[in-house]
Design a protein around this motif. Structure first.
Motif, PDB file in Angstrom:
ATOM      1  N   LYS A 236      41.943  39.773  51.601  1.00  0.00           N
ATOM      2  CA  LYS A 236      41.614  38.343  51.534  1.00  0.00           C
ATOM      3  C   LYS A 236      42.847  37.546  51.156  1.00  0.00           C
ATOM      4  CE  LYS A 236      36.776  38.799  50.459  1.00  0.00           C
ATOM      5  NZ  LYS A 236      35.685  38.487  49.576  1.00  0.00           N
ATOM      6  N   VAL A 237      42.740  36.238  51.314  1.00  0.00           N
ATOM      7  CA  VAL A 237      43.806  35.356  50.843  1.00  0.00           C
ATOM      8  C   VAL A 237      43.364  34.796  49.495  1.00  0.00           C
ATOM      9  CG1 VAL A 237      45.179  33.292  51.310  1.00  0.00           C
ATOM     10  CG2 VAL A 237      44.408  34.724  53.213  1.00  0.00           C
ATOM     11  N   ALA A 238      44.122  35.145  48.454  1.00  0.00           N
ATOM     12  CA  ALA A 238      43.794  34.667  47.108  1.00  0.00           C
ATOM     13  C   ALA A 238      44.786  33.573  46.731  1.00  0.00           C
ATOM     14  CB  ALA A 238      43.860  35.811  46.111  1.00  0.00           C
ATOM     15  N   GLY A 239      44.270  32.452  46.315  1.00  0.00           N
ATOM     16  CA  GLY A 239      45.119  31.327  45.904  1.00  0.00           C
ATOM     17  C   GLY A 239      45.250  31.305  44.397  1.00  0.00           C
ATOM     18  N   LEU A 240      46.485  31.075  43.946  1.00  0.00           N
ATOM     19  CA  LEU A 240      46.758  31.022  42.513  1.00  0.00           C
ATOM     20  C   LEU A 240      47.222  29.609  42.210  1.00  0.00           C
ATOM     21  CD1 LEU A 240      47.154  32.736  39.918  1.00  0.00           C
ATOM     22  CD2 LEU A 240      49.445  33.278  40.761  1.00  0.00           C
ATOM     23  N   VAL A 241      46.541  28.966  41.300  1.00  0.00           N
ATOM     24  CA  VAL A 241      46.853  27.562  41.048  1.00  0.00           C
ATOM     25  C   VAL A 241      46.814  27.305  39.550  1.00  0.00           C
ATOM     26  CG1 VAL A 241      44.439  26.822  41.382  1.00  0.00           C
ATOM     27  CG2 VAL A 241      46.253  25.203  41.788  1.00  0.00           C
ATOM     28  N   GLY A 242      47.575  26.319  39.117  1.00  0.00           N
ATOM     29  CA  GLY A 242      47.591  25.975  37.697  1.00  0.00           C
ATOM     30  C   GLY A 242      48.746  25.042  37.412  1.00  0.00           C
ATOM     31  N   PRO A 243      48.729  24.418  36.250  1.00  0.00           N
ATOM     32  CA  PRO A 243      49.780  23.454  35.943  1.00  0.00           C
ATOM     33  C   PRO A 243      51.163  24.106  35.827  1.00  0.00           C
ATOM     34  CG  PRO A 243      48.176  23.616  34.125  1.00  0.00           C
ATOM     35  CD  PRO A 243      47.719  24.539  35.203  1.00  0.00           C
TER      36      PRO A 243
ATOM     37  N   HIS B 239      39.635  33.390  48.055  1.00  0.00           N
ATOM     38  CA  HIS B 239      39.473  33.708  46.641  1.00  0.00           C
ATOM     39  C   HIS B 239      40.376  32.755  45.864  1.00  0.00           C
ATOM     40  CE1 HIS B 239      38.303  36.723  43.587  1.00  0.00           C
ATOM     41  NE2 HIS B 239      39.455  36.425  43.013  1.00  0.00           N
ATOM     42  N   LEU B 240      39.927  32.404  44.658  1.00  0.00           N
ATOM     43  CA  LEU B 240      40.689  31.411  43.887  1.00  0.00           C
ATOM     44  C   LEU B 240      40.884  31.892  42.456  1.00  0.00           C
ATOM     45  CD1 LEU B 240      41.742  28.381  43.792  1.00  0.00           C
ATOM     46  CD2 LEU B 240      39.496  27.844  42.837  1.00  0.00           C
ATOM     47  N   ILE B 241      42.100  31.704  41.945  1.00  0.00           N
ATOM     48  CA  ILE B 241      42.380  32.008  40.536  1.00  0.00           C
ATOM     49  C   ILE B 241      43.021  30.763  39.935  1.00  0.00           C
ATOM     50  CG2 ILE B 241      43.688  33.455  38.938  1.00  0.00           C
ATOM     51  CD1 ILE B 241      43.850  35.457  41.439  1.00  0.00           C
ATOM     52  N   VAL B 242      42.419  30.232  38.891  1.00  0.00           N
ATOM     53  CA  VAL B 242      43.010  29.086  38.198  1.00  0.00           C
ATOM     54  C   VAL B 242      43.566  29.596  36.870  1.00  0.00           C
ATOM     55  CG1 VAL B 242      42.652  26.774  37.257  1.00  0.00           C
ATOM     56  CG2 VAL B 242      41.292  27.520  39.215  1.00  0.00           C
ATOM     57  N   LEU B 243      44.876  29.433  36.708  1.00  0.00           N
ATOM     58  CA  LEU B 243      45.529  29.797  35.452  1.00  0.00           C
ATOM     59  C   LEU B 243      45.893  28.523  34.728  1.00  0.00           C
ATOM     60  CD1 LEU B 243      48.368  32.438  36.104  1.00  0.00           C
ATOM     61  CD2 LEU B 243      46.195  32.806  34.965  1.00  0.00           C
TER      62      LEU B 243
ATOM     63  N   VAL C 120      43.410  33.000  32.310  1.00  0.00           N
ATOM     64  CA  VAL C 120      42.613  32.811  33.526  1.00  0.00           C
ATOM     65  C   VAL C 120      41.450  31.887  33.165  1.00  0.00           C
ATOM     66  CG1 VAL C 120      41.213  33.949  35.282  1.00  0.00           C
ATOM     67  CG2 VAL C 120      43.184  35.133  34.309  1.00  0.00           C
ATOM     68  N   GLN C 121      41.380  30.731  33.810  1.00  0.00           N
ATOM     69  CA  GLN C 121      40.299  29.783  33.529  1.00  0.00           C
ATOM     70  C   GLN C 121      39.131  29.988  34.492  1.00  0.00           C
ATOM     71  OE1 GLN C 121      40.603  27.880  30.925  1.00  0.00           O
ATOM     72  NE2 GLN C 121      42.771  28.277  30.544  1.00  0.00           N
ATOM     73  N   LEU C 122      39.457  30.423  35.695  1.00  0.00           N
ATOM     74  CA  LEU C 122      38.422  30.577  36.714  1.00  0.00           C
ATOM     75  C   LEU C 122      38.941  31.572  37.746  1.00  0.00           C
ATOM     76  CD1 LEU C 122      35.736  29.269  37.827  1.00  0.00           C
ATOM     77  CD2 LEU C 122      37.184  27.777  39.185  1.00  0.00           C
ATOM     78  N   ALA C 123      38.078  32.480  38.202  1.00  0.00           N
ATOM     79  CA  ALA C 123      38.491  33.412  39.254  1.00  0.00           C
ATOM     80  C   ALA C 123      37.252  33.846  40.018  1.00  0.00           C
ATOM     81  CB  ALA C 123      39.186  34.629  38.657  1.00  0.00           C
ATOM     82  N   GLY C 124      37.330  33.850  41.321  1.00  0.00           N
ATOM     83  CA  GLY C 124      36.202  34.321  42.119  1.00  0.00           C
ATOM     84  C   GLY C 124      36.373  33.947  43.579  1.00  0.00           C
ATOM     85  N   ASP C 125      35.436  34.439  44.403  1.00  0.00           N
ATOM     86  CA  ASP C 125      35.454  34.067  45.817  1.00  0.00           C
ATOM     87  C   ASP C 125      35.037  32.598  45.928  1.00  0.00           C
ATOM     88  OD1 ASP C 125      36.260  36.555  46.509  1.00  0.00           O
ATOM     89  OD2 ASP C 125      34.281  37.286  47.082  1.00  0.00           O
ATOM     90  N   VAL C 126      35.725  31.859  46.765  1.00  0.00           N
ATOM     91  CA  VAL C 126      35.510  30.408  46.817  1.00  0.00           C
ATOM     92  C   VAL C 126      34.052  30.040  47.126  1.00  0.00           C
ATOM     93  CG1 VAL C 126      36.195  28.268  47.987  1.00  0.00           C
ATOM     94  CG2 VAL C 126      37.932  29.947  47.345  1.00  0.00           C
TER      95      VAL C 126
END
Ligand SMILES: Nc1ncnc2c1ncn2[C@@H]1O[C@H](COP(=O)(O)OP(=O)(O)OP(=O)(O)O)[C@@H](O)[C@H]1O
Length: 243
Positions: free
Chosen positions: A20-27, A188-192, A197-203
């Motif tokens: 899958k394509v997992a996106g990693l996002v955060g400030p 899939h999304l991961i918010v750091l 890790v604030q949030l992680a899971g399949d979109v």
């Protein structure tokens, strides 16, 4: 994970799904590049464990061939030409797809005789992305891959990435600040944030769970529009979550 006394990542338990394509996002400063460097074996965790494709990251040539990494500054050899980079890639990588690399360079209009040090920032990023994709790794790790691309190049890159994932058996982890792009390509999304890790899971599951009101809630939109990935990410980054 610490840098001296500074904690960059803590309580970081997560799984990145295969294929899958997992996106990693955060400030800024959230720990995204630190996490990606650990995945690629460039940094070892100062505590805890990390497994990539079932093994400790890094290791011998066979392990290194399984992971392709494009770092944020797309490092290349400035005095080597575009063609030299492709030849070098072919020598170093057992599953190298030379035809793909040459075709992509041609499509991008890059001059094979141009030295990498004389390419623009966006052209360097495109060359680095081509080298990473041509490696035919099982895991492609991209740290802000589109940051220096113009809007058209960005759109084309995202289309290429979607096509690539559909054709080749590969997992992708990419960090980006561009939420619209993540919405478009990520399964899939991961918010750091603040090293956690604030949030992680399949979109789809994250969005469906949110609209059902499972667990945490973010503040509903005043216009009544359904919550999308951008709303979720911004709310988790800003800490506007009702727990
Ligand atoms: N080499 C280093 N030495 C000391 N501290 C570092 C080092 N690299 C990163 N840090 C610190 O670790 C934390 C996480 O940095 P990191 O580069 O992983 O963040 P990021 O989420 O990738 O940020 P950005 O979105 O700005 O690229 C920050 O507080 C940063 O100051």
């Amino acid at each position: 994970m610490r840098y001296g006394r500074r904690v960059a990542l803590t309580d970081c338990t997560l799984r990145v799904p295969a294929g899958k394509v997992a996106g990693l996002v955060g400030p800024n400063g959230a720990g995204k590049s630190t996490f990606l460097s650990m995945v690629c074996g460039l940094l070892a965790p100062t505590s805890g464990r990390i497994a990539v494709l079932g093994h400790r990251p890094g290791g011998g040539a066979a392990r290194l061939a399984e992971v392709a990494f494009v770092a944020q500054d797309a490092p290349l050899y400035p005095s080597m030409t575009v063609a030299d980079h492709l030849r070098f890639g072919a020598r170093l990588n057992p599953r190298w797809d030379g035809r793909y690399a040459r075709a992509r360079i041609e499509r991008l209009g890059l001059d094979p005789a141009q030295k990498a040090g004389r390419l623009s920032g966006g052209q360097r990023a495109q060359l680095a992305l081509t080298l990473a994709a041509a490696k035919r790794a099982r895991l492609l790790v991209l740290d802000e891959p589109v940051a220096s691309l113009d809007p058209l190049a960005r759109r084309t890159f995202l289309e290429d990435l979607q096509e690539y994932v559909a054709e080749v058996e590969v997992s992708v982890v990419l960090s980006s600040h561009l939420l619209g792009d993540l919405q478009r390509v990520c399964d899939h999304l991961i918010v750091l944030s603040a090293g956690r890790v604030q949030l992680a899971g399949d979109v789809p599951a994250l969005l469906a769970g949110h609209s059902r009101g499972d667990g945490e809630r973010i503040v509903p939109r005043p216009d009544g529009r359904p919550v999308d990935l951008e709303d979720l990410v911004l709310a988790y980054m800003a800490g506007e979550v009702v727990r």
